[in-house]
Enzyme design. Structure first.
Site, PDB file in Angstrom:
ATOM      1  N   HIS A 296       4.326 -16.080   6.641  1.00  0.00           N
ATOM      2  CA  HIS A 296       5.589 -16.352   5.930  1.00  0.00           C
ATOM      3  C   HIS A 296       6.662 -15.449   6.544  1.00  0.00           C
ATOM      4  O   HIS A 296       6.657 -14.242   6.335  1.00  0.00           O
ATOM      5  CB  HIS A 296       5.357 -16.025   4.446  1.00  0.00           C
ATOM      6  CG  HIS A 296       6.551 -16.167   3.554  1.00  0.00           C
ATOM      7  ND1 HIS A 296       6.691 -17.212   2.663  1.00  0.00           N
ATOM      8  CD2 HIS A 296       7.658 -15.399   3.382  1.00  0.00           C
ATOM      9  CE1 HIS A 296       7.827 -17.067   1.976  1.00  0.00           C
ATOM     10  NE2 HIS A 296       8.435 -15.971   2.405  1.00  0.00           N
TER      11      HIS A 296
ATOM     12  N   ASN B  47      14.351 -18.036   4.884  1.00  0.00           N
ATOM     13  CA  ASN B  47      13.107 -18.252   5.602  1.00  0.00           C
ATOM     14  C   ASN B  47      13.415 -18.917   6.933  1.00  0.00           C
ATOM     15  O   ASN B  47      14.499 -19.442   7.126  1.00  0.00           O
ATOM     16  CB  ASN B  47      12.223 -19.207   4.798  1.00  0.00           C
ATOM     17  CG  ASN B  47      11.847 -18.644   3.451  1.00  0.00           C
ATOM     18  OD1 ASN B  47      12.633 -18.671   2.526  1.00  0.00           O
ATOM     19  ND2 ASN B  47      10.661 -18.122   3.352  1.00  0.00           N
TER      20      ASN B  47
ATOM     21  N   HIS C 298      10.784 -14.561   7.512  1.00  0.00           N
ATOM     22  CA  HIS C 298      12.219 -14.741   7.288  1.00  0.00           C
ATOM     23  C   HIS C 298      12.920 -14.520   8.624  1.00  0.00           C
ATOM     24  O   HIS C 298      12.472 -13.726   9.449  1.00  0.00           O
ATOM     25  CB  HIS C 298      12.732 -13.773   6.219  1.00  0.00           C
ATOM     26  CG  HIS C 298      12.382 -14.216   4.827  1.00  0.00           C
ATOM     27  ND1 HIS C 298      13.318 -14.668   3.931  1.00  0.00           N
ATOM     28  CD2 HIS C 298      11.184 -14.328   4.201  1.00  0.00           C
ATOM     29  CE1 HIS C 298      12.715 -15.020   2.805  1.00  0.00           C
ATOM     30  NE2 HIS C 298      11.422 -14.824   2.934  1.00  0.00           N
TER      31      HIS C 298
ATOM     32  N   ARG D 186      11.343 -22.795  -3.971  1.00  0.00           N
ATOM     33  CA  ARG D 186      11.100 -21.519  -4.642  1.00  0.00           C
ATOM     34  C   ARG D 186      11.881 -20.399  -3.924  1.00  0.00           C
ATOM     35  O   ARG D 186      12.871 -19.876  -4.423  1.00  0.00           O
ATOM     36  CB  ARG D 186       9.582 -21.240  -4.655  1.00  0.00           C
ATOM     37  CG  ARG D 186       9.136 -20.220  -5.680  1.00  0.00           C
ATOM     38  CD  ARG D 186       9.309 -18.780  -5.245  1.00  0.00           C
ATOM     39  NE  ARG D 186       8.606 -18.483  -3.999  1.00  0.00           N
ATOM     40  CZ  ARG D 186       8.764 -17.362  -3.318  1.00  0.00           C
ATOM     41  NH1 ARG D 186       9.591 -16.435  -3.759  1.00  0.00           N
ATOM     42  NH2 ARG D 186       8.124 -17.174  -2.190  1.00  0.00           N
ATOM     43  N   ASP D 187      11.452 -20.059  -2.715  1.00  0.00           N
ATOM     44  CA  ASP D 187      12.058 -18.917  -2.015  1.00  0.00           C
ATOM     45  C   ASP D 187      13.525 -19.190  -1.681  1.00  0.00           C
ATOM     46  O   ASP D 187      14.355 -18.281  -1.659  1.00  0.00           O
ATOM     47  CB  ASP D 187      11.277 -18.646  -0.721  1.00  0.00           C
ATOM     48  CG  ASP D 187      11.208 -17.168  -0.371  1.00  0.00           C
ATOM     49  OD1 ASP D 187      11.806 -16.358  -1.100  1.00  0.00           O
ATOM     50  OD2 ASP D 187      10.571 -16.822   0.633  1.00  0.00           O
TER      51      ASP D 187
ATOM     52  N   CYS E 230      21.772 -15.938   0.990  1.00  0.00           N
ATOM     53  CA  CYS E 230      22.831 -15.946  -0.003  1.00  0.00           C
ATOM     54  C   CYS E 230      24.159 -15.713   0.700  1.00  0.00           C
ATOM     55  O   CYS E 230      24.341 -14.690   1.350  1.00  0.00           O
ATOM     56  CB  CYS E 230      22.596 -14.860  -1.036  1.00  0.00           C
ATOM     57  SG  CYS E 230      23.951 -14.727  -2.189  1.00  0.00           S
TER      58      CYS E 230
END
Ligand code: ZN
Length: 309
Positions: A206, A248, A208, A14-15, A239
């Site tokens: 969570h 993450n 990053h 997902r992420d 990206c």
């Protein structure tokens, strides 16, 4: 410390995939999710039921849920942004719904075009629907540690959002450092403030790795008693064409760290490393994971010729 077991949820499907520059084929998503399950990863965020126009990478959410092999020891959760997403999601039989709202008003407006508490009002309806169907709900709080527009978020503000989530019946909350602004001391402060007020609430972290503090933040959370962490295979989510948009924390790096510390994750680390290497080839660009490149700490090298121990 008596904790022996740590729960890792992989959010790469997902992420990670949602930010890939090229459309990730459904086959590859299914392959990765199946391989994560086969490696014993106890939690997988399989997809997101956002509007396909908003996030085209997630347009195949139903297809992914239909095609994956479900391992009984793995919990398959899905992200839902609103009631429509929840209706779509519940039809595919997930083990849990993950909600998300930003603690930062401006980040929430930038993402969802409305305020934090308006979103939470809709989340109440989502939680009712899901709980009625017997599916637990986790309340995710983006920008818990900082907002790219507002900077630091006051702890009181995050606690108010947690309170609202607790009122609507979530079974746990996820504190997310959406753009990698957290530091370890701050993590300890926020987690201990939440645990002081809701000692029995499941807290999930969570992070990053935007500024290289990801695993330090994991350890800070662990010191405050948190045992549930999100991570992404190979650290994907960065990206390659958007500087600053990093992924993450990396699943196999996190698993490796805990295993070196003597904690169990139940995950086949070698299997994960191989999977990351395969995924790097399939995606066609370098992944940020480090153990996939360096090998494990105890993968020792032969001595150079002529040197003895
Ligand atoms: Zn994230």
């Amino acid at each position: 410390m008596t904790v022996k077991h740590v729960f890792i949820r992989d959010v790469a499907p997902r992420d990670g995939f949602q930010i890939e520059p090229n459309l990730v084929p459904t086959d590859l998503k299914v392959h990765v999710i199946n391989a994560l399950g086969a490696a014993g990863v106890p939690g997988i965020e399989a997809t997101s039921f956002v509007h396909p126009k908003a996030v085209p990478q997630m347009a195949d959410a139903e297809e992914v849920m239909k095609q994956i092999r479900r391992y009984p020891s793995t919990r398959y959760s899905v992200l839902v942004p609103n009631l429509r997403g929840a209706q779509r999601a519940l039809a595919t039989g997930p083990d849990q719904l993950n909600l998300v709202v930003s603690a930062s008003e401006s980040h929430n407006r930038a993402n969802l075009n409305r305020g934090t508490f308006e979103t939470l009002a809709e989340h109440k309806a989502v939680a009712e629907l899901s709980l009625k169907a017997g599916i637990p709900v986790q309340g995710g709080i983006a920008t818990s540690f900082g907002c790219p527009f507002e900077g630091r978020i006051p702890i009181e503000r995050v606690l108010t959002v947690v309170e609202r989530y607790v009122e609507i019946g979530v079974t746990g909350i996820g504190l997310a450092d959406t753009t990698g602004m957290a530091n370890p001391i701050q993590v300890r402060r926020l987690v201990s403030a939440v645990k002081d007020r809701w000692p029995d609430l499941d807290v999930h972290l969570h992070f990053h790795n935007t500024r290289g503090m990801g695993l330090a933040n994991v350890y800070a959370g662990f010191l405050e008693g948190v045992t549930h962490f999100d991570a992404s295979l190979g650290g994907i989510g960065g990206c390659p064409f958007a500087p600053g948009a990093t992924g993450n924390i990396c699943t196999e790096d996190t698993v490796h760290m805990f295993s070196e510390m003597g904690l169990e994750t139940g995950i086949d680390l070698d299997g994960l490393i191989q999977l990351s290497r395969r995924m790097e080839k399939a995606l066609g660009h370098k992944l940020p994971g480090q153990v996939m490149k360096a090998g494990k700490t105890m993968d020792l090298h032969p001595l150079p010729p002529g040197i003895s121990r």
